[in-house]
Design an enzyme around this catalytic site. Sequence first.
Site, PDB file in Angstrom:
ATOM      1  N   ARG A   1      23.824 -30.856 113.491  1.00 26.78           N
ATOM      2  CA  ARG A   1      23.855 -31.303 112.095  1.00 26.78           C
ATOM      3  C   ARG A   1      24.742 -32.532 111.963  1.00 26.78           C
ATOM      4  NH1 ARG A   1      24.728 -26.893 107.509  1.00 26.78           N
ATOM      5  NH2 ARG A   1      26.881 -27.371 107.957  1.00 26.78           N
TER       6      ARG A   1
ATOM      7  N   THR B   1      25.430 -35.431 106.140  1.00 27.77           N
ATOM      8  CA  THR B   1      24.200 -35.037 105.423  1.00 27.77           C
ATOM      9  C   THR B   1      23.799 -33.588 105.669  1.00 27.77           C
ATOM     10  OG1 THR B   1      22.806 -35.656 107.286  1.00 27.77           O
ATOM     11  CG2 THR B   1      23.300 -37.386 105.658  1.00 27.77           C
TER      12      THR B   1
ATOM     13  N   ASP C   1      32.496 -24.517 117.229  1.00 30.15           N
ATOM     14  CA  ASP C   1      33.904 -24.868 117.448  1.00 30.15           C
ATOM     15  C   ASP C   1      34.731 -23.632 117.782  1.00 30.15           C
ATOM     16  OD1 ASP C   1      33.404 -27.524 116.982  1.00 30.15           O
ATOM     17  OD2 ASP C   1      34.276 -27.563 114.967  1.00 30.15           O
TER      18      ASP C   1
END
Length: 209
Positions: free
Chosen positions: A106, A110, A204
């Site tokens: 991603r 946006t 993450d």
Amino acid sequence: MDFPMLHLLNHPLAAHVITHLRDKTTKPATFRTLCYQISLLLAIDATRHLPTEEKAIETPLEPMTGRVLAPQPLVVVPILRAGLGMVQPFLDIFPDVSVGYIGLERDHATAIARSYYCKLPPVAGCRVLLVDPMLATGGSAVKAIDVVHAQDATNITLVSIVSAPEGVAEVEKHYPSVPIYTAALDRELNARKYILPGLGDFGDRLYGT
Ligand code: PRP
Ligand code: URA
């Protein structure tokens, strides 16, 4: 909310694991273990309709007819990078499974997913399990389904750990016959298209980045 194709994992162990995944104090090593555990539960749930066939065997006491999995090719496709964390349980319980990879990321501004990698075994006529821990806007999932659908997979199932209503609606809008197995249906997306309450950025937290 009425999502006819959504299957919510309903098990006390799933609730326990999800809560620890959400906890921001959970460190990557523990996060990876929890990811394995919830993915194993989801792998079992999402394959509850696999076809079986009869097999004659003998127990130590007498002959009997049992059932085994019918030999239909199964392909698990993680959406990189976070989906990688969900693959091992599928390998552990389905030793003959093939693995394909779809890389989507991603854009931070946006939230639209960009494709950067795709390596799939032949999927025509196969059951494909697409695995991605987070179903947020649904943009990544729809792009990944587009890819395997275009290659004539017979039967596509989406498996996620945490889903937003917006993402489920998006997948159902584009692919109303694709079942979605998830461990949690959360409240909503925030302005940055993160799931609330969610667990943050899964990739993450999985990889300590
Ligand atoms: C995350 C997640 C999904 C996607 C979900 O990946 O693993 O792939 O976001 O969001 P969406 O439903 O709005 O498309 P991300 O793009 O952050 O990449 P990563 O797996 O490499 O961290
Ligand atoms: N991707 C994530 O990792 N987390 C979210 O909440 C949304 C997309």
